[in-house]
Write a protein that holds these residues in place. Structure first.
Motif, mmCIF file in Angstrom:
data_model
loop_
_atom_site.group_PDB
_atom_site.id
_atom_site.type_symbol
_atom_site.label_atom_id
_atom_site.label_comp_id
_atom_site.label_asym_id
_atom_site.label_seq_id
_atom_site.Cartn_x
_atom_site.Cartn_y
_atom_site.Cartn_z
ATOM 1 N N GLU A 167 -5.858 0.749 5.244
ATOM 2 C CA GLU A 167 -7.316 0.810 5.465
ATOM 3 C C GLU A 167 -7.912 2.022 4.750
ATOM 4 N N ARG A 168 -7.217 3.145 4.833
ATOM 5 C CA ARG A 168 -7.711 4.360 4.154
ATOM 6 C C ARG A 168 -7.791 4.107 2.642
ATOM 7 N N ARG A 212 -10.758 9.159 -5.057
ATOM 8 C CA ARG A 212 -12.181 8.885 -5.341
ATOM 9 C C ARG A 212 -12.648 9.580 -6.607
ATOM 10 N N GLU A 248 -7.707 10.883 -0.253
ATOM 11 C CA GLU A 248 -9.047 10.270 -0.420
ATOM 12 C C GLU A 248 -9.811 10.934 -1.567
ATOM 13 N N LYS A 258 -7.937 1.243 0.986
ATOM 14 C CA LYS A 258 -8.937 0.231 0.614
ATOM 15 C C LYS A 258 -10.349 0.825 0.645
ATOM 16 N N ALA A 259 -10.584 1.674 1.623
ATOM 17 C CA ALA A 259 -11.917 2.290 1.742
ATOM 18 C C ALA A 259 -12.249 3.155 0.526
ATOM 19 N N CYS A 260 -11.223 3.600 -0.184
ATOM 20 C CA CYS A 260 -11.446 4.430 -1.386
ATOM 21 C C CYS A 260 -11.529 3.594 -2.656
ATOM 22 N N GLY A 261 -11.376 2.294 -2.543
ATOM 23 C CA GLY A 261 -11.453 1.459 -3.747
ATOM 24 C C GLY A 261 -10.126 1.230 -4.434
ATOM 25 N N ARG A 320 -2.759 1.561 8.811
ATOM 26 C CA ARG A 320 -3.688 2.696 8.787
ATOM 27 C C ARG A 320 -3.843 3.223 7.352
ATOM 28 N N ASP A 338 -6.623 -9.517 -0.271
ATOM 29 C CA ASP A 338 -7.698 -8.708 -0.879
ATOM 30 C C ASP A 338 -7.574 -8.636 -2.405
#
Ligand code: HMG
Ligand code: MG
Length: 306
Positions: A87-88, A66, A62, A90-93, A84, A133
């Motif tokens: 999702e991790r 980032r 992450e 995608k959450a970081c862009g 899992r 996405d």
């Protein structure tokens, strides 16, 4: 039939650093990636969103993703083993992912604790989500030339797994010689089998140089028109689940050979070398890329005589 232009996919920050004994500080990974981003590479694998129990070396995915600089026009795929991980990421862009399975059942079990069939089922969901996405998706097929656990791998088995990943919607399939056992005649046999069922434009090769055959294999694949090759700066790497596997073919080695053959890559070898030199200072061993070593030695000699 040799291509005029080749895309080199840099995997050192992932395939390389996942295998280091010494803890590489997160800020050094970021600085390494930032140096690579200045070199003209158009695809740089950044890290893995896998279980930190499986690969503690990349538990800082992450923070790395980032904080690293994203250069315009450069793709930064990350490895994703399941929803899992997706999702991790995608959450970081993240905008590009790589899913990974293998031709060998034993390797797949040891690497991701699934059968090949189970992995395809998991990746079907992941790839569908990623495509919905708008992400770019790569699929890896490991152990394409042999398994570290002795199970038989045939070119037809490799082709079949490649087709499964391609059918899921992967944009590119990277065919991996995970333990560096392949020889050029095997490449000659495999490429036509693959291009019968998958467009050449979507096929990449990922050679490890464990037995010194990686550049010969790149050359064999080039003769069939393959024009995407994975490589790692300095020849970093190996595979924690493939005993005895050493690094990927060195990016400097691939660039030196391709540029010498008049094949364009758009990558500045000196800048990749600068990135390798930087990351070497965080490691407890020297780098294996022959071109890196030779160019460093030549520069040291020049400095001494100046
Ligand atoms: P598992 O133990 O079967 O799965 O691992 P699990 O679902 O039971 O999860 C185990 C633990 O990990 C659980 O935590 C999960 O929550 C956690 P606990 O409850 O025990 O605290 N977990 C995760 N945490 C963060 N991110 C995730 C994640 N998933 C589960 N995404 C699994 C199965 C696939 C997760 C595991 O085996 C794994 O992560 N494997 C990755 C192995 C790997 O990265 N290998 C190297 C890359 S492949 C390679 O190098 C070859 C290549 O270069 C090409 C070539 O050379 O041929 C690509
Ligand atoms: Mg590899």
């Amino acid at each position: 039939m040799l291509p005029e232009r080749v895309t080199v996919v840099e995997v050192g920050a992932r395939d390389g650093l996942q295998n280091e004994r010494r803890n590489v500080p997160t800020e050094d990974k970021i600085a390494f990636l930032d140096l690579l981003s200045e070199s003209g590479l158009r695809c740089i694998e950044a890290t893995s969103f896998v279980s930190p129990k499986a690969i503690p070396q990349l538990a800082d995915a992450e923070e790395v993703f980032r904080k690293m600089r994203k250069a315009p026009g450069v793709r930064y795929p990350v490895l994703v083993p399941n929803m899992r991980g997706y999702e991790r990421a995608k959450a970081c862009g993240v905008e590009a992912i790589a899913v990974f399975t293998a031709a060998s059942e034993t390797f797949t079990k040891r690497n991701i604790n699934m059968t090949v069939e189970e992995s395809i089922a998991i990746f079907a969901g992941v790839v569908a989500r990623a495509r919905a996405d708008g992400m770019w998706v790569r699929g890896y097929v490991s152990t394409a030339f042999g398994s570290p656990f002795g199970d038989v791998v045939t070119p037809e088995m490799v082709r079949d797994v490649c087709v499964r990943l391609s059918d899921l919607g992967c944009d590119e399939i990277s065919v991996g010689d995970t333990i560096g056992v392949g020889v050029p005649t095997q490449v000659d046999e495999l490429v036509p089998l693959l291009t019968d069922v998958i467009p050449l434009e979507r096929i990449a090769f990922h050679f490890h140089d464990t037995r010194g055959t990686a550049l010969a294999n790149v050359y064999a694949a080039l003769q069939h028109g393959v024009h995407v090759f994975d490589a790692s700066a300095g020849g970093l790497g190996g595979c924690p689940y493939a005993p005895g596997a050493t690094g990927n073919v060195g990016t400097e080695d691939v660039l030196y050979m391709l540029h010498g053959m008049g094949i364009e890559t758009g990558v500045d070898l000196a800048k990749v070398r600068a990135a390798s030199r930087f990351i070497r200072s965080s490691l407890d061993h020297d780098l294996t890329s022959k071109a890196f070593q030779a160019l460093e030695a030549a520069q040291a000699r020049e400095t001494r005589t100046a």
